[in-house]
Design an enzyme around this catalytic site. Structure first.
Site, PDB file in Angstrom:
ATOM      1  CG  HIS A   1     -63.271   4.728  66.878  1.00  0.00           C
ATOM      2  ND1 HIS A   1     -63.008   4.323  65.803  1.00  0.00           N
ATOM      3  CD2 HIS A   1     -64.269   5.234  67.168  1.00  0.00           C
ATOM      4  CE1 HIS A   1     -64.231   4.325  65.066  1.00  0.00           C
ATOM      5  NE2 HIS A   1     -65.228   4.850  65.888  1.00  0.00           N
TER       6      HIS A   1
ATOM      7  NE  ARG B   1     -67.153   0.523  67.646  1.00  0.00           N
ATOM      8  CZ  ARG B   1     -67.922   1.555  67.413  1.00  0.00           C
ATOM      9  NH1 ARG B   1     -69.125   1.764  67.828  1.00  0.00           N
ATOM     10  NH2 ARG B   1     -67.241   2.411  66.832  1.00  0.00           N
TER      11      ARG B   1
ATOM     12  NE  ARG C   1     -72.171   7.892  65.313  1.00  0.00           N
ATOM     13  CZ  ARG C   1     -73.444   8.580  65.799  1.00  0.00           C
ATOM     14  NH1 ARG C   1     -73.932   9.343  65.168  1.00  0.00           N
ATOM     15  NH2 ARG C   1     -74.103   7.475  66.576  1.00  0.00           N
ATOM     16  CB  THR C   2     -67.835   2.891  63.280  1.00  0.00           C
ATOM     17  OG1 THR C   2     -67.926   3.964  64.214  1.00  0.00           O
ATOM     18  CG2 THR C   2     -66.851   2.326  62.920  1.00  0.00           C
TER      19      THR C   2
ATOM     20  CE  LYS D   1     -76.269 -20.385  69.001  1.00  0.00           C
ATOM     21  NZ  LYS D   1     -76.055 -21.360  67.700  1.00  0.00           N
TER      22      LYS D   1
HETATM   23  N1   CP Z   1     -68.329   7.812  66.593  1.00  0.00           N
HETATM   24  C1   CP Z   1     -68.717   6.470  66.569  1.00  0.00           C
HETATM   25  O1   CP Z   1     -67.787   5.407  66.721  1.00  0.00           O
HETATM   26  O2   CP Z   1     -69.893   6.091  66.463  1.00  0.00           O
HETATM   27  P1   CP Z   1     -70.681   4.708  66.483  1.00  0.00           P
HETATM   28  O3   CP Z   1     -70.645   4.260  67.861  1.00  0.00           O
HETATM   29  O4   CP Z   1     -72.243   5.047  66.206  1.00  0.00           O
HETATM   30  O5   CP Z   1     -70.001   3.865  65.317  1.00  0.00           O
END
Ligand code: CP
Length: 311
Positions: A133, A105, A55-56, A83
Site C-alpha cells: 500500500h 485496490r 480514506r484511500t 456479473k
Molecule cells: N488506511 C487505509 O487504507 O484506509 P481505507 O481502507 O479506509 O482506505
C-alpha cells in the site's frame, strides 16, 4: 519517477524527497479557501476499488479534483465485475475510454502489477491483498517527518497484525530506505513466515515483546487486526490480544509525550489501540488523513504532469 506506483521499490530516495517536497506545497493548498490547481486539467483518473475504503478512495478522489482532473469512482459492487466480468476485461474496458490513470485496490496481491501490464494508463496501487500500500507508507513517513524531523537513525516500532498487513510491508521498505531503525512487533501467530530472512537482508528487527520495544521508540505505528482476512484463531481472545499487543492506557504512559502514535485506520478501538491513545495529544491519526490528500496530490501530479513539470 517510474510510470506506475506499484511498490515502494519503484521509488528512489530522490523520488521520495521530491514527492515530499511537492506534498508540502500541496498541503498549503488544503488550507486555502479555493483549493483548485490547474495542474491536471483535461486528465482523467479512475478510482477502481474491489475492496472497501474510506480514506484511500476519498483522498485520491479529492486529490484528483483539487488538481482539476476528472475523477470517477468505480466500485466492484455496482460494476459489471459483480456479473462475473474478469479483471482484465474490466480494466481494458475502462482503459478504452481514454483514461490517464487507474488508482486501484484489489484483494489479490500482485493485481496492480498485472493491470499495469495490460493498460497504457499510469497505475497506482492503492492496496493489493497483503502485498503493498505504497501511498499509505508515503503519507505515514511524510507525517512522521513533519512531527519528528528526518527519519535517519530514528526508531520506529510497527506493532500488530503483520501477517495480513500491506501497510507494514510498504512501511518497512520505505522507512529502511530513509535510514530509520525499524522494529516490527507481533504475536508469533501474526509474524509472517520467512520474516527473519527478510529482516536480516533489509536490516530491521523483529520482536514478540511490545513492552521491551516501546520505551526506546521515537514513533509508534499501530496496525489494525484484520479479522476479515483471518480464517482461523490467531489469538485466544480479543482481550488477550489487547493485553499482549494493544497500545493500552498503561503503555501510553511509557511513551514520551512527543512520540507520535500512528494508525493507518480504520482503527479497532479497544482492541489494538485504546481510545486514550487514539485521541491523545500525541496521536497523529488525523494528521495522517490530512497528509494523505497532500501526498496523493503529489503522487498524481508527478505521475501525470511529467518529469519536467514544477508544482
Ligand atoms: N488506511 C487505509 O487504507 O484506509 P481505507 O481502507 O479506509 O482506505
Amino acid at each position: 519517477m517510474k510510470k506506475h506506483l506499484l511498490s515502494i521499490d519503484d521509488l528512489s530516495v530522490d523520488d521520495v524527497e521530491t514527492l515530499f517536497a511537492t506534498a508540502a506545497e500541496m498541503h498549503d493548498v488544503q488550507h486555502r479557501q479555493v483549493k483548485k490547481l490547474p495542474a491536471l486539467r483535461g486528465r482523467t483518473i479512475i478510482n477502481l476499488f474491489f475492496e472497501d475504503s474510506t480514506r484511500t478512495r476519498s483522498s485520491f478522489e479529492i486529490a484528483g479534483k483539487w488538481l482539476s482532473a476528472d475523477t470517477i469512482n468505480i466500485a466492484a459492487k455496482g460494476s459489471s465485475a459483480s456479473k462475473g466480468e474478469s479483471l482484465r476485461d474490466t480494466v481494458l474496458t475502462i482503459a478504452a475510454m481514454g483514461v490517464d490513470a487507474l488508482v486501484m485496490r484489489h484483494p489479490a496481491s500482485g493485481a496492480a502489477l498485472q493491470v499495469s501490464q495490460w493498460v497504457d494508463a499510469a497505475v497506482v496501487n492503492a492496496g493489493d491483498g497483503t502485498h503493498e500500500h505504497p501511498s499509505q507508507a508515503l503519507l505515514d513517513a511524510y507525517t512522521l517527518q513533519r512531527r519528528i524531523g528526518p527519519l535517519e537513525g530514528r526508531h520506529v516500532a510497527i506493532i500488530g497484525d503483520l501477517t495480513h498487513s500491506r501497510v507494514f510491508r510498504s512501511n518497512v521498505l520505505l522507512l529502511t530506505k530513509l535510514g530509520a531503525r525499524v522494529t516490527v512487533v507481533a504475536p508469533p501467530t501474526l509474524m509472517p513466515s520467512g520474516i527473519a530472512a527478510w529482516a536480516a537482508e533489509a536490516g530491521f528487527a523483529t520482536s514478540y515483546d511490545v513492552d521491551a520495544v516501546l520505551p526506546d521508540a521515537d514513533a509508534v505505528m499501530m496496525l489494525r487486526v484484520q479479522r476479515e482476512r483471518m480464517s482461523g484463531g490467531y489469538f485466544p481472545s480479543a482481550r488477550e490480544y489487547t493485553v499482549g499487543y494493544g497500545l493500552t492506557r498503561d503503555r501510553l504512559g511509557v511513551l514520551g509525550p512527543d512520540v507520535p502514535i500512528c494508525h493507518p485506520g480504520p482503527m479497532n478501538r479497544g482492541l489494538e489501540i485504546a481510545a486514550d491513545a487514539a485521541d491523545a495529544a500525541q496521536s497523529a491519526v488525523l494528521e495522517q488523513v490530512s497528509a494523505g490528500v497532500a501526498v496523493r496530490m503529489a503522487i498524481l501530479y508527478h505521475l501525470l504532469a511529467g518529469e519536467e513539470a514544477q508544482p
